[in-house]
Enzyme design. Structure first.
Site, mmCIF file in Angstrom:
data_model
loop_
_atom_site.group_PDB
_atom_site.id
_atom_site.type_symbol
_atom_site.label_atom_id
_atom_site.label_comp_id
_atom_site.label_asym_id
_atom_site.label_seq_id
_atom_site.Cartn_x
_atom_site.Cartn_y
_atom_site.Cartn_z
ATOM 1 N N GLU A 1 45.796 4.534 2.554
ATOM 2 C CA GLU A 1 47.255 4.512 2.372
ATOM 3 C C GLU A 1 47.892 5.897 2.474
ATOM 4 O O GLU A 1 49.074 6.022 2.784
ATOM 5 C CB GLU A 1 47.622 3.862 1.027
ATOM 6 C CG GLU A 1 47.582 2.340 1.053
ATOM 7 C CD GLU A 1 48.538 1.739 2.088
ATOM 8 O OE1 GLU A 1 49.684 2.184 2.189
ATOM 9 O OE2 GLU A 1 48.103 0.825 2.817
ATOM 10 N N HIS B 1 46.968 8.299 4.659
ATOM 11 C CA HIS B 1 47.201 8.462 6.092
ATOM 12 C C HIS B 1 48.337 7.536 6.550
ATOM 13 O O HIS B 1 49.185 7.935 7.347
ATOM 14 C CB HIS B 1 45.937 8.102 6.885
ATOM 15 C CG HIS B 1 44.726 8.919 6.563
ATOM 16 N ND1 HIS B 1 43.660 8.421 5.858
ATOM 17 C CD2 HIS B 1 44.401 10.205 6.855
ATOM 18 C CE1 HIS B 1 42.731 9.350 5.738
ATOM 19 N NE2 HIS B 1 43.154 10.448 6.322
ATOM 20 N N GLY C 1 49.528 15.991 4.882
ATOM 21 C CA GLY C 1 49.656 15.600 3.484
ATOM 22 C C GLY C 1 49.618 16.799 2.536
ATOM 23 O O GLY C 1 48.873 17.752 2.767
#
Ligand code: AMP
Length: 279
Positions: free
Chosen positions: A35, A37, A147
């Site tokens: 999730e 990514h 991220g």
């Protein structure tokens, strides 16, 4: 959605899109997607006409005793996650496609790579920056998504893009966590049931540090102490590092006046996990 394995195929597809005037968003990954990514892919699909995901376990960013060989791989599952979150193209090259045998050119970002994971994983960021530069040159996206889970990586890539004049907007995306607080990571799959429970100590220790900062603590040593004390309560946890650094330079600080990054790396059994927050 297409899956391609060669640089030639990616370039041909990008050229077609460019001829139509379409914008391109790009997400570099090592696959075994989750999730975290998926949140990057979703954001890219909201902000760009076309979305490319690379899936490549990059050999040159792993140290000799690290998990390159056993890193989890599942292209079928990954392609489902990519297509259901709005990706248009997966680029999944073999190492031989990315590196000619006598490759002699590397990208090494100095200073900002000296501490944190850079200190513990020599050569890691050189491998990351080299492969990301190559992907940037192959795909030439308008935007690339990273991220905040890998906070140092994001800072290093931002610096590289400035220093090497890549005409690419770098978009940072928040950490996605399991409901119980564990940051999602492809490496979580290595954890046994007992280790999975023990791994909660990372987020728990960071939460305590955050509460202390919110209560007005200004001494970085005290913040570190709070985290180390909490991590020490978990017998399966072995600290790799606990750092409080300036969020731009990533250098250690004496007192907390500007924006900081609190970052930790902890072995749970044999699995090395990282987590962080900014304040
Ligand atoms: P990796 O496949 O681990 O190299 O990660 C690819 C990208 O996904 C990197 O930019 C990571 O920072 C990002 N990412 C990995 N885990 C998470 C997460 N839990 N939340 C947000 N982004 C993540």
């Amino acid at each position: 959605m297409h899956i391609v394995h060669t640089i030639k195929e990616v370039r041909a597809q990008i050229k077609l899109w460019r001829n139509e005037g379409l914008s391109v968003g790009y997400i570099p990954t090592m696959g075994f997607l989750h999730e975290g990514h998926a949140s990057l892919i979703k954001k890219a699909s909201e902000e760009n006409d076309r979305v490319v995901v690379s899936i490549f376990v990059n050999p040159i960013q792993f140290g000799p005793n690290e998990d390159f060989e056993k890193y989890p791989r599942d292209l079928k599952r990954d392609s489902y996650i990519c297509s259901s979150n709005g990706a248009h193209l997966i680029f999944a090259p073999e190492p031989s496609e990315m590196y000619v045998q006598n490759n002699s050119t590397f990208v090494d970002v100095e200073n900002i790579t000296e501490g944190l994971c850079g200190a513990k994983r020599p050569g890691h960021f050189k491998g990351v920056c080299t492969v990301v530069s190559k992907f940037f040159n192959i795909i030439s996206p308008d935007r690339a998504y990273f991220g905040e889970k890998d906070a140092q990586q994001l800072a290093v890539i931002r610096k590289m893009v400035i220093d090497l004049n890549f005409n690419i907007e770098i978009v940072g995306c928040p950490i996605v966590r399991e409901p119980d607080g564990l940051a999602l990571s492809s490496r979580n799959t290595y954890l046994s049931a007992e280790e999975r429970k023990a791994a909660l100590i990372l987020n728990k220790s960071l939460k305590l540090a955050k509460a202390s900062l919110e209560a007005g603590e200004k001494n970085p040593s005290e913040i570190k102490r709070t985290i180390i004390d909490e991590l020490s309560k978990e017998p399966l946890a072995k600290i790799d590092y606990v750092e409080v650094v300036d969020s731009l330079s990533l250098k250690p600080i004496d007192s907390i006046n500007n924006k900081i990054l609190v970052a930790i790396a902890v072995y749970i059994g044999k699995t090395r996990l990282i987590d962080n927050f900014s304040f």
